[in-house]
Design an enzyme around this catalytic site. Structure first.
Site, PDB file in Angstrom:
ATOM      1  N   TYR A 130     -84.713  21.844  56.247  1.00 51.00           N
ATOM      2  CA  TYR A 130     -84.629  20.479  56.764  1.00 51.00           C
ATOM      3  C   TYR A 130     -86.008  19.899  57.096  1.00 51.00           C
ATOM      4  CZ  TYR A 130     -79.587  21.280  57.277  1.00 51.00           C
ATOM      5  OH  TYR A 130     -78.261  21.558  57.045  1.00 51.00           O
ATOM      6  N   LYS A 183     -79.558  35.211  52.837  1.00 49.11           N
ATOM      7  CA  LYS A 183     -79.182  35.251  51.425  1.00 49.11           C
ATOM      8  C   LYS A 183     -80.259  36.075  50.721  1.00 49.11           C
ATOM      9  CE  LYS A 183     -76.534  33.807  48.032  1.00 49.11           C
ATOM     10  NZ  LYS A 183     -75.162  34.323  47.843  1.00 49.11           N
ATOM     11  N   ASP A 239     -72.654  33.775  52.209  1.00 47.57           N
ATOM     12  CA  ASP A 239     -71.370  33.453  51.571  1.00 47.57           C
ATOM     13  C   ASP A 239     -70.271  34.363  52.138  1.00 47.57           C
ATOM     14  OD1 ASP A 239     -72.954  35.384  50.368  1.00 47.57           O
ATOM     15  OD2 ASP A 239     -72.161  35.066  48.363  1.00 47.57           O
ATOM     16  N   ASP A 243     -76.240  25.406  60.517  1.00 48.26           N
ATOM     17  CA  ASP A 243     -75.607  24.084  60.607  1.00 48.26           C
ATOM     18  C   ASP A 243     -74.173  24.187  60.092  1.00 48.26           C
ATOM     19  OD1 ASP A 243     -75.189  21.397  60.791  1.00 48.26           O
ATOM     20  OD2 ASP A 243     -76.566  20.812  59.186  1.00 48.26           O
ATOM     21  N   ASP A 260     -70.453  24.722  62.509  1.00 47.01           N
ATOM     22  CA  ASP A 260     -69.363  23.742  62.469  1.00 47.01           C
ATOM     23  C   ASP A 260     -68.053  24.414  62.061  1.00 47.01           C
ATOM     24  OD1 ASP A 260     -70.833  21.658  63.373  1.00 47.01           O
ATOM     25  OD2 ASP A 260     -70.541  20.358  61.636  1.00 47.01           O
TER      26      ASP A 260
END
Ligand code: NAD
Length: 361
Positions: free
Chosen positions: A141, A192, A224, A248, A252
């Protein structure tokens, strides 16, 4: 020693829910001997209206001088047409950056009384209590270079950069190991590493830290798989630590396991334990001013503040227990009520928590 707390109500339901959280603080001060000084300041749209900027200098000063910041929420349709730099959300982002709040704590707790609110089966989620520690100020980001460029063949190409330096990984790692120590001594680092070099480094730094925190059991999981495991068997996790973008998304997803954003607090910490505490939900303009917002996420944010910034874990336990009591007693704001249940106002819910706290003092 007196703790300094900056109170930033913000917009929409912000002032209503902060009012209840402040009453809780007042009970802790008057009846539990908590020594605090509070100072209020404008942020977001309210600050733009009063000072022409979503994070005016006086607000930043109040936040800097405080040991902890308690924030309601920012934003609303009224300010959506402003230029990007003046929008309420920019005030919040700037506050996180200015205070170097790199460690975002997102608990997902399912109260047994609210198990019906989850979309998952009760046996999967009942008793859920996990904490996601998300790196908040680095990663893709913020990475440079970024942009949209024109390629030789004339088409546009969007690009962002995922970067983490060793020191950035180390500081979020330390933050997560410390939190694991305050909980059940288990930490799962999510990356990852099978595809990304950044994750390879992430994994090696986390593994290096584990030698220092040998009392904490560290495990690693690919992102994943972590997404899959969160909905398959979320109770296997206690503390998870991950980068900005993975966090992020996972936080959620974890929040929704509980079925109610009106119940979930959050914290954003710096490396000295100073933090900003806020509910995970927004300013809910659709119900602002009606006195029906759920104040519990904000009240539980006070509990997190006591636990993670003010070193008052016993008082935090008292707040958590008081919230449990009011839920046991059947009090529900509209967002957490099952069909046919009687619902109470923001103020009545605040009253009930205050009464439960007084009863135990
Ligand atoms: P929201 O979280 O404000 O609301 C989503 C839904 O949940 C709405 O129906 C709302 O009524 C309900 N809700 C939220 N909090 C509740 C509570 N405490 N009690 C009962 N119901 C509650 O998200 P949104 O509608 O997407 O965004 C509204 C505004 O909030 C936007 O301007 C957005 O940018 C801003 N926002 C701010 C923050 C923040 O301050 N940290 C976070 C998210 C969104």
């Amino acid at each position: 020693m007196s703790h300094k707390i900056a109170i930033l109500p913000g917009d929409g339901i912000g002032p209503e829910i902060i009012a209840e959280a402040c009453r809780v603080l007042e009970v802790l001060r008057s009846e539990y001997g908590l020594s605090i000084e509070t100072e209020r300041a404008d942020v977001g749209g309210a600050a733009y209206d009063a000072h022409g900027h979503p994070l005016p200098e006086p607000t930043l000063r109040v936040a800097r001088e405080a040991d902890a910041v308690l924030l309601g929420a920012v934003g609303g349709t009224k300010w959506e047409t402003l230029e990007r730099a003046l929008r309420p959300e920019k005030g919040l982002l700037a506050l996180r950056t200015e205070l170097t709040l790199f460690s975002n704590l997102r608990p997902a707790i399912l109260y047994p009384q609210l198990v019906a609110a989850s979309t998952l089966r009760p046996e999967i989620v009942n008793g859920l209590d996990l904490m996601i520690v998300r790196e908040l100020t680095g990663g893709i980001y913020f990475g440079q270079p970024r942009g949209i460029r024109i390629l030789e063949d004339g088409q546009r190409q969007g690009f962002n950069t995922l970067v983490y330096s060793e020191s950035e990984i180390e500081r979020i790692g330390r933050s997560a190991f410390e939190i694991a120590r305050k909980r059940s001594m288990r930490l799962c680092s999510v990356d990852k590493a099978n595809v990304l070099e950044v994750s390879e480094l992430w994994r090696s730094v986390m593994t290096g830290l584990a030698a220092e925190y040998h009392d904490v059991e560290l495990s690693h999981m690919y992102v994943d798989n972590a997404a899959m495991q969160l909905v398959r068997n979320p109770k296997q996790f206690d503390v998870m630590v991950t980068g900005n973008m993975f966090g992020d998304i996972l936080s959620d997803a974890a929040a929704m396991l509980t079925g109610s954003i009106g119940m979930l607090p959050s914290a954003s910490l710096d490396s000295h334990g100073k933090g900003m505490y806020e509910p995970i939900h927004g300013s809910a303009p659709d119900i602002a001013g009606q006195g029906i917002a759920n104040p519990l996420a904000t009240i539980l944010s006070v509990s997190m503040m006591l636990r993670y910034s003010l070193n008052e874990a016993t008082l935090a336990d008292h707040i958590d227990a008081a919230v449990g009591t009011v839920l046991d007693n059947g009090l529900r704001t509209a967002d957490i009520a099952s069909a046919g249940m009687h619902t109470v106002s923001t103020r009545a819910m605040g009253d009930a928590v205050v009464d439960a706290l007084r009863a135990k003092s």
